[in-house]
Design a protein around this motif. Structure first.
Motif, PDB file in Angstrom:
ATOM      1  N   ALA A 130       0.943  -1.327   0.160  1.00 11.34           N
ATOM      2  CA  ALA A 130      -0.390   0.033  -0.092  1.00 11.34           C
ATOM      3  C   ALA A 130       1.197   1.728  -0.282  1.00 11.34           C
ATOM      4  O   ALA A 130       1.999   1.908   0.836  1.00 11.34           O
ATOM      5  N   GLY A 131       0.479   2.111  -1.043  1.00 13.85           N
ATOM      6  CA  GLY A 131       1.192   3.366  -1.120  1.00 13.85           C
ATOM      7  C   GLY A 131       2.786   2.953  -2.086  1.00 13.85           C
ATOM      8  O   GLY A 131       2.992   4.070  -1.384  1.00 13.85           O
ATOM      9  N   GLU A 132       2.989   2.305  -2.156  1.00 12.36           N
ATOM     10  CA  GLU A 132       4.311   1.775  -2.285  1.00 12.36           C
ATOM     11  C   GLU A 132       4.275   1.572  -4.230  1.00 12.36           C
ATOM     12  O   GLU A 132       3.377   1.747  -4.933  1.00 12.36           O
ATOM     13  N   ILE A 133       6.028   2.301  -4.784  1.00 10.91           N
ATOM     14  CA  ILE A 133       6.048   1.556  -6.120  1.00 10.91           C
ATOM     15  C   ILE A 133       6.930   0.898  -5.812  1.00 10.91           C
ATOM     16  O   ILE A 133       7.652   0.593  -5.210  1.00 10.91           O
ATOM     17  N   ARG A 134       6.735  -0.090  -7.598  1.00 10.50           N
ATOM     18  CA  ARG A 134       8.180  -0.565  -7.837  1.00 10.50           C
ATOM     19  C   ARG A 134       8.854  -0.164  -8.475  1.00 10.50           C
ATOM     20  O   ARG A 134       8.645   0.227 -10.133  1.00 10.50           O
ATOM     21  N   LEU A 135      10.439   0.169  -8.457  1.00  9.63           N
ATOM     22  CA  LEU A 135      11.335   0.967  -9.665  1.00  9.63           C
ATOM     23  C   LEU A 135      12.279  -0.258 -10.102  1.00  9.63           C
ATOM     24  O   LEU A 135      12.917  -0.772  -9.695  1.00  9.63           O
ATOM     25  N   ARG A 136      12.599   0.001 -11.888  1.00  6.31           N
ATOM     26  CA  ARG A 136      12.903  -0.097 -12.194  1.00  6.31           C
ATOM     27  C   ARG A 136      14.477   0.236 -12.323  1.00  6.31           C
ATOM     28  O   ARG A 136      14.258   1.491 -12.680  1.00  6.31           O
ATOM     29  N   VAL A 137      15.643   0.016 -11.766  1.00  2.00           N
ATOM     30  CA  VAL A 137      16.689   0.922 -11.482  1.00  2.00           C
ATOM     31  C   VAL A 137      17.356   0.692 -12.378  1.00  2.00           C
ATOM     32  O   VAL A 137      17.899   0.167 -13.397  1.00  2.00           O
ATOM     33  N   LYS A 138      17.397   2.257 -12.748  1.00  5.04           N
ATOM     34  CA  LYS A 138      18.754   2.511 -14.028  1.00  5.04           C
ATOM     35  C   LYS A 138      19.588   3.233 -13.854  1.00  5.04           C
ATOM     36  O   LYS A 138      21.239   2.393 -13.957  1.00  5.04           O
ATOM     37  N   ALA A 139      20.238   3.572 -12.236  1.00  7.01           N
ATOM     38  CA  ALA A 139      21.271   4.467 -11.612  1.00  7.01           C
ATOM     39  C   ALA A 139      20.949   4.199 -10.436  1.00  7.01           C
ATOM     40  O   ALA A 139      20.059   4.875  -9.497  1.00  7.01           O
ATOM     41  N   LEU A 140      22.359   4.118  -9.494  1.00  7.88           N
ATOM     42  CA  LEU A 140      22.371   4.092  -8.031  1.00  7.88           C
ATOM     43  C   LEU A 140      23.034   5.656  -8.090  1.00  7.88           C
ATOM     44  O   LEU A 140      24.585   5.445  -8.062  1.00  7.88           O
ATOM     45  N   GLY A 141      23.047   6.346  -7.088  1.00  8.21           N
ATOM     46  CA  GLY A 141      23.980   7.323  -7.078  1.00  8.21           C
ATOM     47  C   GLY A 141      24.367   7.109  -5.211  1.00  8.21           C
ATOM     48  O   GLY A 141      23.685   6.696  -4.126  1.00  8.21           O
ATOM     49  N   LEU A 142      26.174   6.929  -4.815  1.00  6.31           N
ATOM     50  CA  LEU A 142      25.855   6.419  -4.180  1.00  6.31           C
ATOM     51  C   LEU A 142      26.525   7.198  -2.719  1.00  6.31           C
ATOM     52  O   LEU A 142      26.858   9.035  -2.893  1.00  6.31           O
ATOM     53  N   ASN A 143      26.257   6.794  -1.412  1.00  2.00           N
ATOM     54  CA  ASN A 143      26.440   8.424  -0.420  1.00  2.00           C
ATOM     55  C   ASN A 143      27.232   7.635   0.295  1.00  2.00           C
ATOM     56  O   ASN A 143      27.454   6.365   1.045  1.00  2.00           O
ATOM     57  N   ARG A 144      28.011   8.263   1.156  1.00  2.00           N
ATOM     58  CA  ARG A 144      29.106   8.398   2.582  1.00  2.00           C
ATOM     59  C   ARG A 144      27.902   8.018   3.595  1.00  2.00           C
ATOM     60  O   ARG A 144      28.693   6.310   4.030  1.00  2.00           O
ATOM     61  N   ALA A 145      26.582   7.940   3.838  1.00  2.00           N
ATOM     62  CA  ALA A 145      26.211   6.857   5.126  1.00  2.00           C
ATOM     63  C   ALA A 145      25.887   5.656   4.884  1.00  2.00           C
ATOM     64  O   ALA A 145      25.793   5.097   5.547  1.00  2.00           O
ATOM     65  N   GLU A 146      25.810   4.942   3.574  1.00  2.00           N
ATOM     66  CA  GLU A 146      25.697   3.754   2.916  1.00  2.00           C
ATOM     67  C   GLU A 146      26.986   3.039   3.435  1.00  2.00           C
ATOM     68  O   GLU A 146      27.524   1.663   3.679  1.00  2.00           O
ATOM     69  N   VAL A 147      28.426   3.700   3.423  1.00  2.00           N
ATOM     70  CA  VAL A 147      29.148   3.311   3.581  1.00  2.00           C
ATOM     71  C   VAL A 147      29.349   2.573   5.204  1.00  2.00           C
ATOM     72  O   VAL A 147      29.430   1.829   5.822  1.00  2.00           O
ATOM     73  N   MET A 148      29.000   4.066   5.565  1.00  2.00           N
ATOM     74  CA  MET A 148      29.082   3.773   7.017  1.00  2.00           C
ATOM     75  C   MET A 148      28.040   2.676   7.872  1.00  2.00           C
ATOM     76  O   MET A 148      28.028   2.322   8.790  1.00  2.00           O
ATOM     77  N   PHE A 149      27.015   2.886   6.317  1.00  2.00           N
ATOM     78  CA  PHE A 149      25.689   1.886   6.804  1.00  2.00           C
ATOM     79  C   PHE A 149      26.630   0.651   7.308  1.00  2.00           C
ATOM     80  O   PHE A 149      26.243  -0.328   8.619  1.00  2.00           O
ATOM     81  N   ARG A 150      27.333   0.219   5.969  1.00  2.00           N
ATOM     82  CA  ARG A 150      27.775  -0.664   5.841  1.00  2.00           C
ATOM     83  C   ARG A 150      28.876  -1.806   6.887  1.00  2.00           C
ATOM     84  O   ARG A 150      28.743  -2.346   6.939  1.00  2.00           O
ATOM     85  N   ASN A 151      29.077  -0.443   7.707  1.00  2.00           N
ATOM     86  CA  ASN A 151      30.210  -1.054   8.431  1.00  2.00           C
ATOM     87  C   ASN A 151      29.524  -0.665   9.905  1.00  2.00           C
ATOM     88  O   ASN A 151      30.574  -0.991  10.731  1.00  2.00           O
ATOM     89  N   GLY A 152      28.216  -0.465   9.608  1.00  6.54           N
ATOM     90  CA  GLY A 152      28.233  -0.979  11.429  1.00  6.54           C
ATOM     91  C   GLY A 152      28.278   0.357  11.999  1.00  6.54           C
ATOM     92  O   GLY A 152      28.228   1.007  13.132  1.00  6.54           O
ATOM     93  N   GLN A 153      28.393   1.320  11.502  1.00  3.09           N
ATOM     94  CA  GLN A 153      28.985   2.922  12.147  1.00  3.09           C
ATOM     95  C   GLN A 153      27.647   4.032  12.160  1.00  3.09           C
ATOM     96  O   GLN A 153      28.497   5.305  11.345  1.00  3.09           O
ATOM     97  N   TYR A 154      26.937   4.119  10.706  1.00  2.00           N
ATOM     98  CA  TYR A 154      25.856   5.187  10.746  1.00  2.00           C
ATOM     99  C   TYR A 154      24.419   4.630  11.725  1.00  2.00           C
ATOM    100  O   TYR A 154      24.218   3.910  13.492  1.00  2.00           O
ATOM    101  N   LEU A 155      23.709   6.268  11.874  1.00  2.00           N
ATOM    102  CA  LEU A 155      22.413   5.936  12.979  1.00  2.00           C
ATOM    103  C   LEU A 155      21.938   5.055  12.618  1.00  2.00           C
ATOM    104  O   LEU A 155      21.405   4.824  14.344  1.00  2.00           O
ATOM    105  N   GLU A 156      21.481   4.431  12.080  1.00  2.00           N
ATOM    106  CA  GLU A 156      20.699   3.155  11.255  1.00  2.00           C
ATOM    107  C   GLU A 156      21.754   1.925  11.797  1.00  2.00           C
ATOM    108  O   GLU A 156      22.293   2.093  11.100  1.00  2.00           O
ATOM    109  N   THR A 157      21.506   0.980  12.513  1.00  2.00           N
ATOM    110  CA  THR A 157      21.209  -0.134  12.517  1.00  2.00           C
ATOM    111  C   THR A 157      21.284  -1.139  11.766  1.00  2.00           C
ATOM    112  O   THR A 157      20.150  -0.949  11.418  1.00  2.00           O
ATOM    113  N   PRO A 158      22.097  -1.894  11.167  1.00  2.00           N
ATOM    114  CA  PRO A 158      21.508  -3.103   9.798  1.00  2.00           C
ATOM    115  C   PRO A 158      20.826  -4.150  10.698  1.00  2.00           C
ATOM    116  O   PRO A 158      21.928  -4.801  11.829  1.00  2.00           O
TER     117      PRO A 158
END
Length: 332
Positions: free
Chosen positions: A31-59
């Motif tokens: 409900a309220g969602e869409i499915r995007l067929r992805v053509k490009a991704l922009g990387l962010n420093r936050a995602e590196v920190m998330f992957r390392n377990g050092q971000y505001l959100e815990t994986p």
């Protein structure tokens, strides 16, 4: 259409190599969602920190990752108008959690409210390179900092995508940017991208140079994602009653509070992230401001390097090398 898709997940925190391609059933939007067929991704420093377990959100493993994707809407959930199908959009960071809606994959499920259309003159690669950088800069510089004509603004980590967005925004508002970078390697490029002044901290004294540039007044606004010991120099370079925005934590060391300088100059030192802007009533105005400046050509997303989807691990490694000027994009 295949009934399985490749989604990038990580099953434990750690270096770039923990990212893996999981073959999963094609997900359906709720409900309220869409499915995007992805053509490009922009990387962010936050995602590196998330992957390392050092971000505001815990994986929560197996964890998805990724805030920014551009592509076309191929399916909609209940409550979403079917006329959205076929439209080109990009995802807007700050409107969803990485655990819930990480977008690294051949498709991404996101709330429709977490997407936005962008000027059709932009490519998918550029479309995946706008919202994180421009919204982050807007929240601090325009919404909270109220940067205006003639203001001096210090921008640290100036060669990052957010740093470059801030340089463009300061210029649009008629203020004067002082870009700060560690080595001389990026100086010419930063000047070419519109920085009014560049300070190379390995070779120059930050405080002395800011005093020289501002005729001793200091900068009214400071925009810093580093923290750590540089905060003491930044406080010394800030004008009386100035404001320092801390929007990241790139420094490995603790961040000392420059108490005496703050007392002497009545400084505001303020934590800020995009997550403060996203739920605020000003958010649609922020998106419109960015759309309009992209459409006019005043804002041009700078893409440093693109990687194919199969090389997302290498793309993460490249981000960690700090060699880039602008955005790192992964294409599908």
């Amino acid at each position: 259409m295949s009934n399985t898709v490749k989604i990038v997940r990580f099953h434990k925190t750690g270096p770039a190599e923990v990212l893996q391609f999981d073959e999963l059933p094609l997900p359906e939007p709720g409900a309220g969602e869409i499915r995007l067929r992805v053509k490009a991704l922009g990387l962010n420093r936050a995602e590196v920190m998330f992957r390392n377990g050092q971000y505001l959100e815990t994986p929560v493993h197996p964890a998805k990752n990724g805030y920014e994707a551009a592509g076309t809407i191929e399916a909609v959930g209940s409550g979403v108008d079917a006329t959205w199908i076929g439209k080109t959009v990009s995802t807007v960071p700050g409107t969803f959690k990485l655990n819930d809606h990480g977008v690294y994959g051949e498709v991404a499920i996101v709330p429709l409210s977490g997407t936005a259309q962008y000027p059709s003159s932009l490519s998918y690669e550029q479309g995946a390179s706008i919202w994180m950088q421009y919204l982050t800069a807007y929240g601090a510089l325009i919404w909270l900092g109220q940067v205006t004509k003639g203001d001096f603004v210090i921008i640290t980590a100036a060669s990052s995508s957010v740093g470059i967005a801030a340089i463009e925004m300061v210029k649009v508002e008629g203020a004067i940017s002082i870009a700060v970078t560690r080595t001389a390697a990026k100086k010419d490029e930063l000047l070419k991208l519109g920085a009014d002044h560049v300070i190379v901290t390995d070779e120059e004294d930050l405080v002395a140079r800011v005093n020289e540039i501002t005729s001793g007044k200091g900068a009214r606004v400071v925009f810093d994602p580093i923290g750590g010991k540089i905060l003491e120099s930044l406080a010394a370079a800030t004008a009386p009653k100035g404001i320092i925005f801390e929007y990241g934590a790139l420094a490995p060391e603790p961040t000392p509070y420059p108490l005496f300088t703050a007392l002497a100059k009545y400084l505001t030192i303020r934590g800020y992230t995009l997550f403060e802007l996203a739920p605020d009533p000003v958010f649609p105005k922020a998106k419109q401001y960015i759309f309009d400046h992209l459409a006019s050509g005043a804002f041009k997303p700078v893409i440093d390097k693109t990687f194919p989807f199969a090389e997302i691990v290498q793309a993460h490694r490249y981000m960690e090398s700090n060699a880039q000027i602008g955005k790192i994009v992964v294409t599908l």
